[in-house]
Design a protein around this motif. Sequence first.
Motif, short mmCIF file in Angstrom:
data_model
loop_
_atom_site.label_atom_id
_atom_site.label_comp_id
_atom_site.label_asym_id
_atom_site.label_seq_id
_atom_site.Cartn_x
_atom_site.Cartn_y
_atom_site.Cartn_z
N GLY A 153 0.92 -1.31 -0.28
CA GLY A 153 0.24 -0.19 0.22
C GLY A 153 0.76 1.09 0.25
N LEU A 154 0.07 2.36 -0.50
CA LEU A 154 1.25 3.42 -0.76
C LEU A 154 0.22 4.85 -0.31
CD1 LEU A 154 3.56 5.47 -1.44
CD2 LEU A 154 3.03 4.23 -3.89
N ILE A 155 0.63 5.57 0.11
CA ILE A 155 -0.03 6.67 0.36
C ILE A 155 0.46 7.74 0.00
CG2 ILE A 155 -1.55 7.84 2.15
CD1 ILE A 155 -2.27 5.10 3.77
N LEU A 156 -0.15 8.74 -0.77
CA LEU A 156 0.61 9.85 -0.69
C LEU A 156 0.44 11.27 -0.18
CD1 LEU A 156 0.91 9.11 -4.05
CD2 LEU A 156 2.97 9.25 -2.20
N CYS A 157 0.36 12.02 0.02
CA CYS A 157 0.36 12.86 1.04
C CYS A 157 0.83 14.80 1.12
CB CYS A 157 0.72 13.12 3.10
SG CYS A 157 -0.52 11.81 3.47
N PRO A 158 0.39 15.78 1.44
CA PRO A 158 1.19 17.08 0.90
C PRO A 158 2.09 17.03 2.35
CG PRO A 158 -1.21 17.43 1.49
CD PRO A 158 -0.84 16.01 2.00
N THR A 159 2.01 16.98 2.83
CA THR A 159 3.02 17.66 3.86
C THR A 159 2.99 16.79 4.89
OG1 THR A 159 1.24 17.93 5.98
CG2 THR A 159 1.75 20.07 4.08
N ARG A 160 4.51 16.94 5.63
CA ARG A 160 5.56 16.14 6.52
C ARG A 160 4.43 15.15 8.17
NH1 ARG A 160 10.76 17.07 9.03
NH2 ARG A 160 10.75 16.10 10.28
N GLU A 161 3.52 16.87 8.32
CA GLU A 161 2.41 16.17 9.17
C GLU A 161 1.54 15.43 8.78
OE1 GLU A 161 5.67 19.63 9.98
OE2 GLU A 161 4.04 19.80 8.79
N LEU A 162 0.43 15.52 8.06
CA LEU A 162 0.03 14.56 7.51
C LEU A 162 0.45 13.60 7.51
CD1 LEU A 162 -3.50 14.34 6.72
CD2 LEU A 162 -2.85 15.16 5.00
N GLY A 163 1.32 13.23 6.82
CA GLY A 163 2.19 11.65 6.58
C GLY A 163 2.39 11.00 8.09
N GLN A 164 2.71 12.20 8.61
CA GLN A 164 3.09 11.43 10.18
C GLN A 164 1.99 11.25 10.87
OE1 GLN A 164 5.57 14.47 11.15
NE2 GLN A 164 7.09 13.92 11.88
N ASN A 166 14.80 6.71 -6.92
CA ASN A 166 15.30 6.47 -7.49
C ASN A 166 17.03 6.30 -7.14
OD1 ASN A 166 15.04 7.86 -9.28
ND2 ASN A 166 14.75 10.47 -8.29
N LYS A 167 17.12 5.90 -5.27
CA LYS A 167 18.55 5.59 -5.08
C LYS A 167 18.05 3.77 -5.07
CE LYS A 167 19.62 9.85 -2.47
NZ LYS A 167 21.21 9.83 -2.43
N ASN A 168 17.14 3.92 -5.07
CA ASN A 168 16.66 2.41 -5.30
C ASN A 168 16.47 2.09 -3.85
OD1 ASN A 168 16.76 1.29 -8.39
ND2 ASN A 168 19.49 1.31 -7.84
N ALA A 169 16.66 2.71 -2.71
CA ALA A 169 15.75 2.34 -1.38
C ALA A 169 14.19 1.75 -1.60
CB ALA A 169 15.89 3.85 -0.66
N VAL A 170 13.61 1.69 -2.58
CA VAL A 170 11.97 1.74 -2.16
C VAL A 170 11.68 0.81 -3.78
CG1 VAL A 170 11.12 3.42 -2.50
CG2 VAL A 170 10.22 2.53 -1.48
N ASP A 171 10.92 -0.60 -3.36
CA ASP A 171 10.13 -0.74 -4.34
C ASP A 171 8.52 -1.00 -4.23
OD1 ASP A 171 9.43 -2.86 -6.64
OD2 ASP A 171 10.15 -4.40 -5.16
N ILE A 172 8.38 -0.48 -5.04
CA ILE A 172 6.22 -0.12 -5.38
C ILE A 172 5.95 -0.69 -6.67
CG2 ILE A 172 6.98 2.70 -3.86
CD1 ILE A 172 6.26 3.78 -6.86
N SER A 173 7.16 -2.17 -6.82
CA SER A 173 6.04 -2.42 -8.69
C SER A 173 5.43 -3.78 -7.77
CB SER A 173 6.92 -3.75 -8.73
OG SER A 173 7.84 -4.43 -8.02
N ASN A 174 5.27 -3.68 -5.90
CA ASN A 174 4.08 -5.12 -5.56
C ASN A 174 3.17 -4.18 -5.59
OD1 ASN A 174 5.46 -7.96 -5.96
ND2 ASN A 174 6.96 -6.57 -5.04
N VAL A 175 2.84 -3.06 -5.25
CA VAL A 175 1.59 -2.21 -4.81
C VAL A 175 0.35 -2.41 -5.30
CG1 VAL A 175 1.30 0.53 -4.39
CG2 VAL A 175 3.54 -0.04 -3.41
N LYS A 176 -0.55 -2.78 -4.66
CA LYS A 176 -1.62 -2.63 -4.52
C LYS A 176 -2.78 -1.88 -4.33
CE LYS A 176 -1.62 -7.20 -5.65
NZ LYS A 176 -0.13 -7.90 -5.94
N THR A 177 -2.11 -0.49 -3.98
CA THR A 177 -3.70 0.28 -3.97
C THR A 177 -2.63 1.60 -3.19
OG1 THR A 177 -4.80 -1.07 -2.32
CG2 THR A 177 -5.49 0.51 -1.86
N VAL A 178 -2.42 2.32 -4.29
CA VAL A 178 -2.43 4.00 -4.28
C VAL A 178 -3.37 4.79 -3.29
CG1 VAL A 178 -0.97 5.04 -5.67
CG2 VAL A 178 -0.56 3.07 -6.06
N VAL A 179 -3.08 5.47 -2.01
CA VAL A 179 -3.90 6.90 -2.48
C VAL A 179 -3.59 7.68 -1.96
CG1 VAL A 179 -5.29 7.43 -0.73
CG2 VAL A 179 -4.76 4.92 -0.57
#
Length: 372
Positions: free
Chosen positions: A74-85, A138-151
């Motif tokens: 799962g991947l959730i995208l947010c505008p700010t670090r506060e909302l992400g936290q 870009n640093k190959n530090a995360v792999d999102i190829s298995n992500v089933k849900t993006v928010v």
Amino acid sequence: MANFEELGVRKDFIKGLNELNIIEPTEIQTEVIPLLLETNTDLVGQAQTGTGKTAAYGLPLLHKIDSKKKVVQGLILCPTRELGQQVAKQLFKFTKYTDKIFTEAVYGGAKIEMQIANLKRPTHIIVATPGRLIDLINKNAVDISNVKTVVLDEADEMLSMGFKKELDEILKHAKKAENKWLFSATMPHGIKEIVNTHMAEDAHRIEVSADKVVNKKIEHQYLICDDLDKLQVLLQFIRTQKDNRGVIFCKTKAATQKLAKQLIAKNISADAIHGDLLQKERDKVMRAFKNESLQILIATDLAARGIDIEALSFVVHYQLPDQEEYYTHRSGRTARAGKEGISLAIVNAVELKQLRYFEKALKITFNQVRQV
């Protein structure tokens, strides 16, 4: 009114919700949760902050995670670090009584090496600001190829902060996702472009009407005075609140800085957050407010995005916002988790017209207080 069990939420999640005093589903939760639980689908939801969006998408997302698979699902995208936290913290609380589902928040303004190290641990869900996620990809530090849900949470804010290119790139990386859920308070042209480019033509569309987004446990008050008397009126109100904590909203950075100085001069423990602060300065102010060494936080609308402090007793509109969505965002900072709260507008005669407009647009009633 349906309860969470009737919406299809598992009992182990409901136990966590009950501890958070989240008992009755909001309108968006009632409409969204059964739909997202029963099928894989794309969804465009129009709703303001404070309507319960995090649980609306968070609970179905958690249901779809296979905790035995040690990959990012799962991947959730947010505008700010506060909302992400804040979102990551909520998901953690929802899963108190379930199998372990690991969520990691990544955002700019923090050391990327530390985040890379954290992502080496088992991670099921990533909550990210778009720029930092691109850096990690870009640093190959995360792999999102298995992500089933993006928010995409608060998509219009991400757009207004200039993240359109990053969003397009991330959605291309996650093109195998079976679910793409976008939530936005407004639907500008850029959002429609994202929907048309990256989401299915038959994506479900749900809109929570403006008159239903304002929390019913907020008491909306107003007090009329001349601009020169606003500070005195505010000081009187703060004194009536004793040790209660709250947020005071101004329209500009300069106004927040000036008001903070004025309140500090009157021995009130206050500080301001606005766009000119460095991230470490902002973090310092937020830490002081969260640990209750500050009673009052003074903020601009943009700087307040993602703030979620429990037990805020009041919100004061020292300067009224221009749009009703901002009034909803502001007032939604109080009366969280089933508690009651006050939203006080200190207005001059000209601003009174704007208040009447908000009453009609949001279908709420402002009660005049003669003195505080």
